[in-house]
Design a protein around this motif. Structure first.
Motif, PDB file in Angstrom:
ATOM      1  N   UNK A   1       6.388   7.611   4.136  1.00 22.51           N
ATOM      2  CA  UNK A   1       7.209   7.283   2.855  1.00 22.51           C
ATOM      3  C   UNK A   1       7.149   5.671   2.671  1.00 22.51           C
ATOM      4  N   UNK A   2       7.512   5.177   1.638  1.00 23.16           N
ATOM      5  CA  UNK A   2       7.359   3.936   1.407  1.00 23.16           C
ATOM      6  C   UNK A   2       8.162   3.116   2.465  1.00 23.16           C
ATOM      7  N   UNK A   3       7.388   1.879   2.466  1.00 23.97           N
ATOM      8  CA  UNK A   3       8.068   0.812   3.555  1.00 23.97           C
ATOM      9  C   UNK A   3       9.511   0.526   3.108  1.00 23.97           C
ATOM     10  N   UNK A   4       9.908   0.384   1.972  1.00 18.35           N
ATOM     11  CA  UNK A   4      11.078   0.096   1.388  1.00 18.35           C
ATOM     12  C   UNK A   4      12.100   1.252   1.777  1.00 18.35           C
ATOM     13  N   UNK A   5      11.645   2.361   1.542  1.00 11.44           N
ATOM     14  CA  UNK A   5      12.562   3.470   1.989  1.00 11.44           C
ATOM     15  C   UNK A   5      12.955   3.512   3.482  1.00 11.44           C
ATOM     16  N   UNK A   6      12.078   3.149   4.524  1.00 16.29           N
ATOM     17  CA  UNK A   6      11.956   3.160   6.057  1.00 16.29           C
ATOM     18  C   UNK A   6      13.166   1.999   6.171  1.00 16.29           C
ATOM     19  N   UNK A   7      12.670   0.952   5.595  1.00 20.84           N
ATOM     20  CA  UNK A   7      13.795  -0.235   5.944  1.00 20.84           C
ATOM     21  C   UNK A   7      15.036  -0.178   5.344  1.00 20.84           C
ATOM     22  N   UNK A   8      15.492   0.783   4.406  1.00 17.44           N
ATOM     23  CA  UNK A   8      16.530   0.970   4.006  1.00 17.44           C
ATOM     24  C   UNK A   8      17.290   2.019   4.769  1.00 17.44           C
ATOM     25  N   UNK A   9      16.716   2.718   5.600  1.00 18.31           N
ATOM     26  CA  UNK A   9      17.088   3.886   6.536  1.00 18.31           C
ATOM     27  C   UNK A   9      17.609   3.286   7.601  1.00 18.31           C
TER      28      UNK A   9
ATOM     29  N   UNK B   1       0.899  -1.331  -0.087  1.00 18.94           N
ATOM     30  CA  UNK B   1       0.133   0.179   0.208  1.00 18.94           C
ATOM     31  C   UNK B   1       1.054   1.406   0.055  1.00 18.94           C
ATOM     32  N   UNK B   2       2.135   1.094   0.492  1.00 16.75           N
ATOM     33  CA  UNK B   2       2.980   2.386   0.558  1.00 16.75           C
ATOM     34  C   UNK B   2       3.875   2.420  -0.658  1.00 16.75           C
ATOM     35  N   UNK B   3       3.892   1.312  -1.454  1.00 17.35           N
ATOM     36  CA  UNK B   3       4.916   1.284  -2.652  1.00 17.35           C
ATOM     37  C   UNK B   3       4.510   2.636  -3.520  1.00 17.35           C
ATOM     38  N   UNK B   4       5.659   3.387  -3.815  1.00 20.49           N
ATOM     39  CA  UNK B   4       5.327   4.643  -4.648  1.00 20.49           C
ATOM     40  C   UNK B   4       4.557   5.812  -3.972  1.00 20.49           C
ATOM     41  N   UNK B   5       4.531   5.812  -2.866  1.00 18.06           N
ATOM     42  CA  UNK B   5       3.966   6.817  -2.059  1.00 18.06           C
ATOM     43  C   UNK B   5       4.901   8.039  -2.163  1.00 18.06           C
TER      44      UNK B   5
END
Length: 269
Positions: free
Chosen positions: A45-53, A35-39
């Motif tokens: 922010x997208x979960x992928x960005x959060x996990x990367x951080x 659901x957050x992909x491309x937000x």
């Protein structure tokens, strides 16, 4: 299931427990991911960005500079609060005048520890001692009050048995009274863990330069939302790990209690 060895049955039961506990968090993570992909939202922010951080900061640099200091203060504060709570609660539980003191303790317990942070900072400064004192103050009350009630509600025949065995006061205390009150003591300790975690974060929101709470506050003020969400994720993982450790401790420390409860339930069927 016939023909399985006891260790196989134990492994199957353990796997079922793991699946039963993790399926919902895994489902939430998957939903959050898609659901957050491309937000493009600044706040979410997208979960992928959060996990990367999260991987960049909390698994490396901030692990040493922020996470470990927070856990150290948490551990010392909880240890001090639990020790004082058990000692004072035992003394009050054995005292005839405890009923006169308990209302005052209930009033003090009702004061949110967050409200006392400015006062404690004025008295102790902004060092780690101040943070440990805040955590200790918050974690005292559940242990103290539960210990008091646990000691007061012990079956008098247990003490009589201790005296009949010619045990001295120290032996009666550590072999009879505290073990009998341990279920309520552990229940108070479980509450203290959650309160100590809140106090840990709260103590780092005021005049602090490190810790999980400081990272959350500074990230929010700087509109660094991925960092804020990563810190909240780290805090959730810490809380989940502490709850798991408390569950293991409770099962090991109260093994005799759960065994007796199981026997009593079987006898009443």
């Amino acid at each position: 299931m016939e023909g399985l060895q006891p260790e196989d049955l134990a492994m199957n039961r353990w796997l079922r427990e793991i699946v039963a506990e993790l399926w919902l968090p895994c489902l939430v993570v998957l939903l959050w991911w898609f659901t957050s992909r491309g937000s493009q939202s600044l706040h979410f922010p997208p979960l992928s960005v959060i996990l990367e951080r999260f991987g960049q900061d909390w698994l490396f640099a901030r692990f040493w500079t922020d996470l470990l200091p927070s856990l150290r203060n948490f551990g010392f504060g909880l240890l001090i609060g639990a020790t004082i709570g058990v000692a004072a609660g035992t003394a009050l539980g054995l005292s005839r005048f405890a009923r006169h003191v308990l209302p005052l303790l209930e009033v003090m317990r009702a004061i949110p520890v967050i409200a006392l942070i400015p006062l404690i900072i004025m008295m102790l400064g902004t060092s780690d001692i101040e943070k440990i004192a805040i955590i200790a103050f918050g974690s005292i009350w559940p242990v103290l009050l539960n210990t008091t009630e646990g000691v007061r509600n012990i079956d008098p025949t247990l003490r009589d048995v201790g005296r009949s065995l010619t045990l001295d006061r120290g032996s009666v205390l550590f072999r009879v009274i505290l073990p009998a009150a341990s279920p309520q003591i552990v229940a108070g300790l479980r509450l203290s863990v959650s309160i100590a975690l809140v106090a840990m974060v709260g103590s780092e929101l005021f005049a602090s330069t490190r810790g999980i709470g400081y990272v959350i506050l500074s990230a929010t003020q700087g509109w660094d939302m991925p960092q804020m969400w990563a810190a909240l994720l780290m805090l959730g993982i810490v809380g989940y790990a502490l709850n798991g450790l408390m569950t293991l401790f409770e099962k090991r420390a109260l093994r005799w209690h759960w065994g007796r409860a199981t026997i009593n339930r079987a006898a009443t069927r």
